[in-house]
Design a protein around this motif. Structure first.
Motif, PDB file in Angstrom:
ATOM      1  N   LYS A  18       0.833  -1.207   0.000  1.00  0.00           N
ATOM      2  CA  LYS A  18       0.000   0.000   0.000  1.00  0.00           C
ATOM      3  C   LYS A  18       0.868   1.258   0.000  1.00  0.00           C
ATOM      4  O   LYS A  18       0.566   2.224  -0.700  1.00  0.00           O
ATOM      5  CB  LYS A  18      -0.944  -0.002   1.203  1.00  0.00           C
ATOM      6  CG  LYS A  18      -1.864   1.211   1.223  1.00  0.00           C
ATOM      7  CD  LYS A  18      -2.906   1.083   2.301  1.00  0.00           C
ATOM      8  CE  LYS A  18      -3.777   2.293   2.430  1.00  0.00           C
ATOM      9  NZ  LYS A  18      -4.581   2.613   1.293  1.00  0.00           N
ATOM     10  N   LEU A  19       1.946   1.263   0.760  1.00  0.00           N
ATOM     11  CA  LEU A  19       2.851   2.408   0.785  1.00  0.00           C
ATOM     12  C   LEU A  19       3.466   2.641  -0.597  1.00  0.00           C
ATOM     13  O   LEU A  19       3.523   3.768  -1.082  1.00  0.00           O
ATOM     14  CB  LEU A  19       3.949   2.204   1.828  1.00  0.00           C
ATOM     15  CG  LEU A  19       5.013   3.298   1.912  1.00  0.00           C
ATOM     16  CD1 LEU A  19       4.405   4.603   2.404  1.00  0.00           C
ATOM     17  CD2 LEU A  19       6.127   2.849   2.840  1.00  0.00           C
ATOM     18  N   VAL A  20       3.905   1.553  -1.254  1.00  0.00           N
ATOM     19  CA  VAL A  20       4.488   1.666  -2.596  1.00  0.00           C
ATOM     20  C   VAL A  20       3.427   2.159  -3.575  1.00  0.00           C
ATOM     21  O   VAL A  20       3.676   3.071  -4.368  1.00  0.00           O
ATOM     22  CB  VAL A  20       5.090   0.318  -3.055  1.00  0.00           C
ATOM     23  CG1 VAL A  20       5.527   0.374  -4.512  1.00  0.00           C
ATOM     24  CG2 VAL A  20       6.265  -0.068  -2.166  1.00  0.00           C
ATOM     25  N   PHE A  21       2.234   1.584  -3.519  1.00  0.00           N
ATOM     26  CA  PHE A  21       1.133   1.981  -4.397  1.00  0.00           C
ATOM     27  C   PHE A  21       0.855   3.475  -4.236  1.00  0.00           C
ATOM     28  O   PHE A  21       0.746   4.212  -5.222  1.00  0.00           O
ATOM     29  CB  PHE A  21      -0.103   1.149  -4.039  1.00  0.00           C
ATOM     30  CG  PHE A  21      -1.306   1.385  -4.913  1.00  0.00           C
ATOM     31  CD1 PHE A  21      -1.505   0.624  -6.057  1.00  0.00           C
ATOM     32  CD2 PHE A  21      -2.246   2.343  -4.580  1.00  0.00           C
ATOM     33  CE1 PHE A  21      -2.613   0.827  -6.862  1.00  0.00           C
ATOM     34  CE2 PHE A  21      -3.362   2.558  -5.377  1.00  0.00           C
ATOM     35  CZ  PHE A  21      -3.551   1.795  -6.518  1.00  0.00           C
ATOM     36  N   TRP A 112       9.001  -3.685  -7.433  1.00  0.00           N
ATOM     37  CA  TRP A 112       7.755  -3.211  -6.839  1.00  0.00           C
ATOM     38  C   TRP A 112       7.220  -2.011  -7.598  1.00  0.00           C
ATOM     39  O   TRP A 112       6.024  -1.899  -7.816  1.00  0.00           O
ATOM     40  CB  TRP A 112       7.963  -2.844  -5.383  1.00  0.00           C
ATOM     41  CG  TRP A 112       8.105  -4.011  -4.463  1.00  0.00           C
ATOM     42  CD1 TRP A 112       8.112  -5.336  -4.799  1.00  0.00           C
ATOM     43  CD2 TRP A 112       8.262  -3.951  -3.061  1.00  0.00           C
ATOM     44  NE1 TRP A 112       8.281  -6.098  -3.688  1.00  0.00           N
ATOM     45  CE2 TRP A 112       8.376  -5.268  -2.592  1.00  0.00           C
ATOM     46  CE3 TRP A 112       8.346  -2.917  -2.144  1.00  0.00           C
ATOM     47  CZ2 TRP A 112       8.549  -5.586  -1.259  1.00  0.00           C
ATOM     48  CZ3 TRP A 112       8.517  -3.226  -0.809  1.00  0.00           C
ATOM     49  CH2 TRP A 112       8.603  -4.533  -0.373  1.00  0.00           C
ATOM     50  N   ARG A 113       8.094  -1.093  -7.996  1.00  0.00           N
ATOM     51  CA  ARG A 113       7.662   0.097  -8.728  1.00  0.00           C
ATOM     52  C   ARG A 113       7.067  -0.317 -10.062  1.00  0.00           C
ATOM     53  O   ARG A 113       6.037   0.200 -10.491  1.00  0.00           O
ATOM     54  CB  ARG A 113       8.848   1.050  -8.917  1.00  0.00           C
ATOM     55  CG  ARG A 113       8.468   2.410  -9.421  1.00  0.00           C
ATOM     56  CD  ARG A 113       8.750   2.673 -10.881  1.00  0.00           C
ATOM     57  NE  ARG A 113       9.898   2.012 -11.425  1.00  0.00           N
ATOM     58  CZ  ARG A 113       9.919   1.472 -12.637  1.00  0.00           C
ATOM     59  NH1 ARG A 113       8.873   1.511 -13.414  1.00  0.00           N
ATOM     60  NH2 ARG A 113      10.996   0.882 -13.091  1.00  0.00           N
ATOM     61  N   THR A 114       7.687  -1.291 -10.713  1.00  0.00           N
ATOM     62  CA  THR A 114       7.159  -1.787 -11.982  1.00  0.00           C
ATOM     63  C   THR A 114       5.777  -2.393 -11.767  1.00  0.00           C
ATOM     64  O   THR A 114       4.897  -2.262 -12.613  1.00  0.00           O
ATOM     65  CB  THR A 114       8.110  -2.835 -12.588  1.00  0.00           C
ATOM     66  OG1 THR A 114       9.393  -2.245 -12.725  1.00  0.00           O
ATOM     67  CG2 THR A 114       7.633  -3.306 -13.939  1.00  0.00           C
ATOM     68  N   ALA A 115       5.575  -3.000 -10.623  1.00  0.00           N
ATOM     69  CA  ALA A 115       4.279  -3.601 -10.313  1.00  0.00           C
ATOM     70  C   ALA A 115       3.190  -2.557 -10.171  1.00  0.00           C
ATOM     71  O   ALA A 115       2.014  -2.890 -10.082  1.00  0.00           O
ATOM     72  CB  ALA A 115       4.375  -4.429  -9.029  1.00  0.00           C
ATOM     73  N   ALA A 116       3.565  -1.294 -10.181  1.00  0.00           N
ATOM     74  CA  ALA A 116       2.568  -0.231 -10.073  1.00  0.00           C
ATOM     75  C   ALA A 116       1.681  -0.160 -11.306  1.00  0.00           C
ATOM     76  O   ALA A 116       0.786   0.685 -11.381  1.00  0.00           O
ATOM     77  CB  ALA A 116       3.243   1.107  -9.795  1.00  0.00           C
ATOM     78  N   GLY A 117       1.890  -1.035 -12.277  1.00  0.00           N
ATOM     79  CA  GLY A 117       0.924  -1.180 -13.366  1.00  0.00           C
ATOM     80  C   GLY A 117      -0.456  -1.477 -12.797  1.00  0.00           C
ATOM     81  O   GLY A 117      -1.469  -1.300 -13.476  1.00  0.00           O
ATOM     82  N   THR A 118      -0.479  -1.913 -11.547  1.00  0.00           N
ATOM     83  CA  THR A 118      -1.765  -2.119 -10.892  1.00  0.00           C
ATOM     84  C   THR A 118      -2.526  -0.809 -10.757  1.00  0.00           C
ATOM     85  O   THR A 118      -3.745  -0.818 -10.623  1.00  0.00           O
ATOM     86  CB  THR A 118      -1.580  -2.742  -9.495  1.00  0.00           C
ATOM     87  OG1 THR A 118      -0.754  -1.877  -8.712  1.00  0.00           O
ATOM     88  CG2 THR A 118      -0.966  -4.115  -9.578  1.00  0.00           C
TER      89      THR A 118
END
Length: 139
Positions: A18-21, A112-118
Motif C-alpha cells: 500500500k505504501l508503494v502503491f 515493486w515500482r514496476t508492479a505499479a501497473g496495478t
C-alpha cells in the motif's frame, strides 16, 4: 556522520504494498501536473557479460530530497547462482546535495515500482469486478 544504508530486510520491514502503491500514485500525479524533473536515463551495456545498467534520477518540486537509482541486469547470473537484477537507490538532499541514505534493495524496489501497473488496473477496473488478472506488471 554515519550514512544510513538500508538492506532488503530493513526495506521490507518498513515498506508495504500500500505504501508503494500510494507513493507511485502520488509521483504520477505530480508528474502529470508538471512538478517533476526526470532526465533521460543513462544506459550502459556490457555485451561480453550479457548485462546492462541504467542510472535514473528524479525529483518532485518542493520536496526535501531527490533520488538517483542504479539498476543492473546481468542475464547470465542465474547460471552462477546469482540474481539477474541488482540495484540501489540514493536519497539525496535537494537543499545541500548531501546523500541522506542508501537503499541497497538489490532490485526489489524496481520490481515493486514496476508492479505499479496495478495503478492503471485499479483506475480502469469496474467497481463490481470480482476477479481480475493482470500480466506483465512486475513482481
Amino acid at each position: 556522520m554515519t550514512l544510513p544504508v538500508f538492506d532488503t530486510a530493513a526495506i521490507k520491514h518498513a515498506t508495504t504494498p500500500k505504501l508503494v502503491f500510494t507513493a507511485v500514485h502520488d509521483a504520477l500525479i505530480a508528474h502529470a501536473h508538471g512538478r517533476t524533473t526526470v532526465p533521460p536515463p543513462l544506459h550502459l551495456q556490457f555485451p561480453d557479460a550479457d548485462g546492462d545498467c541504467h542510472v535514473k534520477a528524479s525529483g518532485v518540486a518542493d520536496t526535501p530530497d531527490f533520488t538517483v537509482k542504479i539498476a543492473t541486469g546481468f542475464y547470465r547470473n542465474p547460471t552462477a547462482g546469482l540474481p539477474t537484477n541488482h540495484g540501489l537507490v540514493c536519497i539525496v538532499s535537494a537543499q545541500t546535495g548531501q546523500i541522506r541514505a542508501i537503499l541497497d534493495d538489490q532490485g526489489m524496489l524496481t520490481a515493486w515500482r514496476t508492479a505499479a501497473g496495478t495503478l492503471a488496473t485499479h483506475a480502469m477496473a469496474r467497481s463490481d469486478t470480482a476477479t481480475l488478472a493482470v500480466f506483465g506488471t512486475g513482481e
